[in-house]
Design a protein around this motif. Structure first.
Motif, PDB file in Angstrom:
ATOM      1  N   LEU A 125     -54.918 -16.614 -41.325  1.00 50.35           N
ATOM      2  CA  LEU A 125     -55.969 -17.329 -41.467  1.00 50.35           C
ATOM      3  C   LEU A 125     -55.945 -18.059 -42.916  1.00 50.35           C
ATOM      4  O   LEU A 125     -56.342 -19.350 -43.038  1.00 50.35           O
ATOM      5  CB  LEU A 125     -57.123 -16.464 -41.663  1.00 50.35           C
ATOM      6  CG  LEU A 125     -57.615 -16.002 -39.974  1.00 50.35           C
ATOM      7  CD1 LEU A 125     -58.899 -15.253 -40.078  1.00 50.35           C
ATOM      8  CD2 LEU A 125     -58.040 -17.043 -39.103  1.00 50.35           C
ATOM      9  N   GLU A 126     -55.332 -17.606 -43.882  1.00 54.27           N
ATOM     10  CA  GLU A 126     -55.206 -18.203 -45.176  1.00 54.27           C
ATOM     11  C   GLU A 126     -54.113 -19.419 -45.107  1.00 54.27           C
ATOM     12  O   GLU A 126     -54.329 -20.325 -45.483  1.00 54.27           O
ATOM     13  CB  GLU A 126     -54.600 -17.087 -46.317  1.00 54.27           C
ATOM     14  CG  GLU A 126     -55.518 -16.254 -46.996  1.00 54.27           C
ATOM     15  CD  GLU A 126     -55.302 -15.237 -47.602  1.00 54.27           C
ATOM     16  OE1 GLU A 126     -54.229 -15.502 -48.327  1.00 54.27           O
ATOM     17  OE2 GLU A 126     -55.998 -14.067 -47.788  1.00 54.27           O
ATOM     18  N   GLY A 127     -53.293 -19.061 -44.266  1.00 52.01           N
ATOM     19  CA  GLY A 127     -52.130 -20.259 -43.978  1.00 52.01           C
ATOM     20  C   GLY A 127     -52.546 -21.402 -43.114  1.00 52.01           C
ATOM     21  O   GLY A 127     -52.528 -22.599 -43.659  1.00 52.01           O
ATOM     22  N   TYR A 170     -48.267 -28.030 -34.690  1.00 56.72           N
ATOM     23  CA  TYR A 170     -48.619 -26.645 -33.770  1.00 56.72           C
ATOM     24  C   TYR A 170     -49.959 -26.600 -33.138  1.00 56.72           C
ATOM     25  O   TYR A 170     -50.394 -26.356 -32.212  1.00 56.72           O
ATOM     26  CB  TYR A 170     -48.031 -25.482 -34.061  1.00 56.72           C
ATOM     27  CG  TYR A 170     -46.575 -25.146 -34.204  1.00 56.72           C
ATOM     28  CD1 TYR A 170     -45.771 -25.881 -33.068  1.00 56.72           C
ATOM     29  CD2 TYR A 170     -45.958 -24.326 -35.082  1.00 56.72           C
ATOM     30  CE1 TYR A 170     -44.535 -25.590 -33.034  1.00 56.72           C
ATOM     31  CE2 TYR A 170     -44.612 -24.212 -34.807  1.00 56.72           C
ATOM     32  CZ  TYR A 170     -43.841 -24.635 -34.092  1.00 56.72           C
ATOM     33  OH  TYR A 170     -42.360 -24.427 -33.729  1.00 56.72           O
ATOM     34  N   ILE A 171     -50.788 -26.593 -34.328  1.00 56.85           N
ATOM     35  CA  ILE A 171     -52.104 -26.633 -34.379  1.00 56.85           C
ATOM     36  C   ILE A 171     -52.840 -27.607 -33.425  1.00 56.85           C
ATOM     37  O   ILE A 171     -53.736 -27.183 -32.550  1.00 56.85           O
ATOM     38  CB  ILE A 171     -53.141 -26.579 -35.927  1.00 56.85           C
ATOM     39  CG1 ILE A 171     -52.381 -25.368 -36.560  1.00 56.85           C
ATOM     40  CG2 ILE A 171     -54.331 -26.855 -35.733  1.00 56.85           C
ATOM     41  CD1 ILE A 171     -52.715 -25.450 -37.824  1.00 56.85           C
ATOM     42  N   ILE A 172     -52.437 -29.001 -33.518  1.00 52.59           N
ATOM     43  CA  ILE A 172     -53.033 -30.007 -32.825  1.00 52.59           C
ATOM     44  C   ILE A 172     -52.567 -29.823 -31.518  1.00 52.59           C
ATOM     45  O   ILE A 172     -53.136 -30.084 -30.392  1.00 52.59           O
ATOM     46  CB  ILE A 172     -52.571 -31.412 -33.567  1.00 52.59           C
ATOM     47  CG1 ILE A 172     -52.784 -31.756 -34.922  1.00 52.59           C
ATOM     48  CG2 ILE A 172     -52.701 -32.545 -32.337  1.00 52.59           C
ATOM     49  CD1 ILE A 172     -52.506 -32.828 -35.546  1.00 52.59           C
ATOM     50  N   THR A 220     -46.075 -17.071 -42.615  1.00 55.64           N
ATOM     51  CA  THR A 220     -46.468 -16.283 -41.577  1.00 55.64           C
ATOM     52  C   THR A 220     -47.376 -16.721 -40.566  1.00 55.64           C
ATOM     53  O   THR A 220     -47.178 -16.546 -39.323  1.00 55.64           O
ATOM     54  CB  THR A 220     -47.727 -15.126 -42.048  1.00 55.64           C
ATOM     55  OG1 THR A 220     -46.932 -14.518 -43.355  1.00 55.64           O
ATOM     56  CG2 THR A 220     -48.057 -14.238 -41.209  1.00 55.64           C
ATOM     57  N   LEU A 221     -48.168 -18.040 -40.923  1.00 49.79           N
ATOM     58  CA  LEU A 221     -48.733 -18.796 -39.905  1.00 49.79           C
ATOM     59  C   LEU A 221     -47.657 -19.566 -39.054  1.00 49.79           C
ATOM     60  O   LEU A 221     -47.692 -19.725 -37.892  1.00 49.79           O
ATOM     61  CB  LEU A 221     -49.599 -19.874 -40.523  1.00 49.79           C
ATOM     62  CG  LEU A 221     -50.372 -20.626 -39.599  1.00 49.79           C
ATOM     63  CD1 LEU A 221     -51.201 -20.336 -38.847  1.00 49.79           C
ATOM     64  CD2 LEU A 221     -50.754 -21.918 -40.652  1.00 49.79           C
ATOM     65  N   THR A 233     -45.078 -20.453 -34.079  1.00 45.31           N
ATOM     66  CA  THR A 233     -43.833 -20.728 -33.344  1.00 45.31           C
ATOM     67  C   THR A 233     -43.860 -19.903 -32.276  1.00 45.31           C
ATOM     68  O   THR A 233     -43.464 -20.238 -30.924  1.00 45.31           O
ATOM     69  CB  THR A 233     -42.609 -20.417 -34.320  1.00 45.31           C
ATOM     70  OG1 THR A 233     -42.530 -21.381 -35.352  1.00 45.31           O
ATOM     71  CG2 THR A 233     -41.281 -20.593 -33.522  1.00 45.31           C
ATOM     72  N   ILE A 234     -44.223 -18.673 -32.041  1.00 44.77           N
ATOM     73  CA  ILE A 234     -44.060 -17.627 -31.136  1.00 44.77           C
ATOM     74  C   ILE A 234     -45.252 -18.030 -30.147  1.00 44.77           C
ATOM     75  O   ILE A 234     -45.075 -18.109 -28.890  1.00 44.77           O
ATOM     76  CB  ILE A 234     -44.096 -16.056 -31.408  1.00 44.77           C
ATOM     77  CG1 ILE A 234     -42.817 -15.846 -32.294  1.00 44.77           C
ATOM     78  CG2 ILE A 234     -44.508 -15.206 -30.152  1.00 44.77           C
ATOM     79  CD1 ILE A 234     -43.233 -14.471 -33.044  1.00 44.77           C
ATOM     80  N   PHE A 235     -46.439 -18.382 -30.428  1.00 49.27           N
ATOM     81  CA  PHE A 235     -47.444 -18.731 -29.556  1.00 49.27           C
ATOM     82  C   PHE A 235     -47.290 -20.197 -28.927  1.00 49.27           C
ATOM     83  O   PHE A 235     -47.377 -20.256 -27.832  1.00 49.27           O
ATOM     84  CB  PHE A 235     -48.999 -18.873 -30.382  1.00 49.27           C
ATOM     85  CG  PHE A 235     -49.869 -18.829 -29.719  1.00 49.27           C
ATOM     86  CD1 PHE A 235     -50.242 -17.707 -28.679  1.00 49.27           C
ATOM     87  CD2 PHE A 235     -50.925 -19.800 -29.695  1.00 49.27           C
ATOM     88  CE1 PHE A 235     -51.392 -17.583 -28.118  1.00 49.27           C
ATOM     89  CE2 PHE A 235     -51.856 -19.934 -29.097  1.00 49.27           C
ATOM     90  CZ  PHE A 235     -52.392 -18.927 -27.937  1.00 49.27           C
TER      91      PHE A 235
END
Length: 195
Positions: A11-13, A120-122, A42-43, A48-50
């Motif tokens: 979440l911080e990332g 990745y988020i987009i 960490t993010l 990457t895995i998700f």
């Protein structure tokens, strides 16, 4: 407890990546503090895995990567490819650091992780939108992947251009760098995606 620590860092990332895209000083702040880099890294690992799992589902639904491969094989192949891609980039940038006797390429690698997280988020947002609207076929996700990459890469290219120029590199060197380590891999991926 370990999951809770990872969850907090993710979440911080996420918050750091969102703030860094809007402000170049925040981007440099991430790279100067190790605790912020850990949150971003960490993010990046989580995404990457998700995202590999999401990409494998898209490849499975649209038969992009051969029709005989199972979902776990596609997931492993995509995850392995992403890991090898970033490992190759890291080695190539480390080599450029050694040849040019400057650490600017290490900074470029770290910044690329921030922009990869943004992409990745987009892509994940687009995936959830397409999955929630049942009338949109999954084939459109391929276009979302490509067209979401364009604005993120434009911001990334502009950001590293400013870094290269501020460190005394010529625009010609920047263009050579872009063609070999940034644009060529994207064109290869686009060719593989649409062939």
């Amino acid at each position: 407890a370990l999951l809770m620590i990872g969850y907090r860092r993710i979440l911080e990332g996420f918050a750091l990546v969102c703030r860094a895209l809007a402000n170049n000083k925040r981007l440099m702040e991430i790279e100067s503090q190790s605790n912020l880099q850990v949150c971003r890294n960490t993010l990046f690992q989580f995404l990457t895995i998700f995202s590999s799992f999401i990409f494998a589902n898209i490849a499975y639904a649209t038969n992009i990567i051969g029709s005989s491969y199972t979902l776990p094989v596609r997931f492993g192949g995509i995850l392995g490819f992403i890991v090898l891609f970033f490992l190759f980039r890291r080695v190539a940038l480390q080599f450029l650091c050694w040849v040019n006797i400057t650490s600017v390429f290490k900074l470029v690698h770290k910044i690329s992780l921030t922009y990869a997280c943004a992409w990745y988020i987009i892509v994940l947002f687009c995936f959830f939108v397409i999955k929630s609207i049942h009338s949109i076929p999954m084939e459109h996700m391929r276009y979302c992947i490509i067209f979401s990459l364009l604005p993120v890469m434009a911001l990334y290219f502009f950001s590293i251009f400013r870094i290269f120029i501020s460190k005394g590199f010529s625009p010609f060197f920047y263009i050579l760098y872009l063609c070999t380590l940034e644009i060529l891999p994207i064109l290869v991926l686009m060719y593989l995606n649409f062939s």
